[in-house]
Write an enzyme that holds these catalytic residues in place. Sequence first.
Site, PDB file in Angstrom:
ATOM      1  N   ALA A 134       2.682   1.381  -4.632  1.00  0.00           N
ATOM      2  CA  ALA A 134       2.328   0.409  -3.605  1.00  0.00           C
ATOM      3  C   ALA A 134       1.989   0.981  -2.237  1.00  0.00           C
ATOM      4  O   ALA A 134       1.202   0.382  -1.504  1.00  0.00           O
ATOM      5  CB  ALA A 134       3.475  -0.595  -3.444  1.00  0.00           C
ATOM      6  N   PRO A 136       0.432   2.596   0.999  1.00  0.00           N
ATOM      7  CA  PRO A 136       1.136   2.114   2.191  1.00  0.00           C
ATOM      8  C   PRO A 136       1.367   0.614   2.229  1.00  0.00           C
ATOM      9  O   PRO A 136       1.921   0.111   3.205  1.00  0.00           O
ATOM     10  CB  PRO A 136       0.214   2.528   3.330  1.00  0.00           C
ATOM     11  N   GLY A 137       0.917  -0.150   1.216  1.00  0.00           N
ATOM     12  CA  GLY A 137       1.266  -1.557   1.138  1.00  0.00           C
ATOM     13  C   GLY A 137       0.120  -2.539   1.287  1.00  0.00           C
ATOM     14  O   GLY A 137       0.339  -3.745   1.187  1.00  0.00           O
ATOM     15  N   GLY A 138      -1.089  -2.060   1.523  1.00  0.00           N
ATOM     16  CA  GLY A 138      -2.204  -2.969   1.714  1.00  0.00           C
ATOM     17  C   GLY A 138      -2.434  -3.904   0.548  1.00  0.00           C
ATOM     18  O   GLY A 138      -2.601  -5.119   0.719  1.00  0.00           O
ATOM     19  N   LYS A 139      -2.425  -3.360  -0.656  1.00  0.00           N
ATOM     20  CA  LYS A 139      -2.682  -4.204  -1.828  1.00  0.00           C
ATOM     21  C   LYS A 139      -1.486  -5.111  -2.123  1.00  0.00           C
ATOM     22  O   LYS A 139      -1.660  -6.209  -2.673  1.00  0.00           O
ATOM     23  CB  LYS A 139      -3.042  -3.328  -3.025  1.00  0.00           C
ATOM     24  N   ASP A 202      -2.680   0.860  -8.718  1.00  0.00           N
ATOM     25  CA  ASP A 202      -3.664   1.571  -7.895  1.00  0.00           C
ATOM     26  C   ASP A 202      -3.259   3.032  -7.985  1.00  0.00           C
ATOM     27  O   ASP A 202      -2.463   3.523  -7.190  1.00  0.00           O
ATOM     28  CB  ASP A 202      -3.616   1.042  -6.461  1.00  0.00           C
ATOM     29  N   CYS A 255      -9.640   5.050  -6.350  1.00  0.00           N
ATOM     30  CA  CYS A 255     -10.671   5.199  -5.323  1.00  0.00           C
ATOM     31  C   CYS A 255     -11.501   6.444  -5.603  1.00  0.00           C
ATOM     32  O   CYS A 255     -11.955   7.124  -4.684  1.00  0.00           O
ATOM     33  CB  CYS A 255     -10.044   5.265  -3.936  1.00  0.00           C
TER      34      CYS A 255
END
Length: 501
Positions: A134, A136-139, A202, A255
């Site tokens: 997870a 840095p937490g954006g998703k 991710d 990515c």
Amino acid sequence: MSRKKGKKTPRQSGAELQQSSLAALQPLLAPEEYRLLLEELARPLLPALRLNPLLLDDPGAALAGWAQRYGWETRPVPFCPNGYWLAAQEQPASATIEHRLGYFYLQDAASMLPVELFDLADLPPEPLALDMAASPGGKTTHLTARLGDRGLVFANDASRDRLTALKLVLQNWGSLSAAVTAFPGEKFGLWLPETFDAVLLDAPCSMQGLRATSAHPLRPITAREQSGLALRQFRLLESALRTARVGGQIVYATCTLTPEEDEAVIDRLLREYPHAAALVDVHPALPAHAPALAQVDDHSFHPDMPRAVRLLPHHYGTAGFFAARLTKTAPLGEAPERQPPRQAWERSGLERLARRGSADLNQRWEDRYGWSLAELLEEHHWSLWQRGRELFALPEGYPSQFGSLPFQALGLCLAEQHPEGWEPSHACAVRFGRLFRAGIHQLPEEHLAAWSRGEDAPLDTASASPATLLVVKHPDGYALGRGRTFPGKLKNMLPRRAVIW
């Protein structure tokens, strides 16, 4: 005898790294598509933001107000309803109090794709979700927003060094349904099989996305490193499949544009678990098709592979990205490794607020702030737990269902103890500011800049009792934190991270 120093490998520039990636990609593309790709890479990558519907009644109207105030030119991201590119910024979005308070998240547009691929209509009303890697937490913020902060979302990351950033992002976003954990992602399939309705992976990758961003810089990679990454990606995806319930959804994303880490990982899973995993066509979520590769050189992938998405920069003006959604169609049928009992809940220091205390708190807040905390808790299935001088709102089912699983953070700090009783925390003031009908101070337009810098605001103390906590609101109606009344002023209680220096 002196030892000869080995030659250092010359450090490659961003342009050289991009050219190396392009050379590997060119044989996979038709000449016309390759030309379009080169034209797109000659243009700058636009920054983007994603609005926070947990804090805003009308995100679109809020964005329009900010665009006018800060001199922004915005363009919608076609595959994310709350995503927007910033084509122009007189005042950078990162230097606004709205960003510091979590009203939007700065994120490359391509990274908004994975969470949008989940089919919410196919999830239960109170879903159980896992973001396996997870930080840095954006998703994770995107996932909690799409789920309306309902159910429970595990935000897991194996690296403890990255947990501080993850916890801060979720706290700033106002996520109440999130639990932060720190385990190898591979363990979830063994410890919690057949558990989650939705799993996001991710995956850690080589970041060969053709465009450098602050979150995904271009970097050199050896064949050995790429092989190791591909193996780990498969093990994580295998764990994601195990931990999903039958009928559950798994989104895999990277990515990078290297087939070894994208199509090849999905292909291996489909071939090793043909009875348990099916690839879903996610292109209905996109305005135009961007299919994954059917083959590379003489190697053909699983026939369903074009259902996944290979997002090249020229498709939508983003960085390169890969994403796929799978459905778990059958149990894997293997005995799990039982999660070691750790009595995590007993050691957390959290104690449930007694019914009498909860009733007194609700009455105090109705009298002082004009809204019912009890109704909110009942609607979302949240419960109140105290630790020291802090009061937390937590997802109701966590202690009974996952009480033995150690967590790093859970829920949201809702209130802080004061000699006169419980007062709303900063997180509560911002998260639920739109519910406050009393105990508020509407900040005049001319005091906004000073308040954003952490300065106190002038106040006619005849309008409020001394030392009273007030929720401070923007002229447009959303919350800007808290202030405490003193003679002639409202003391600014913004946390340091929210102050515009």
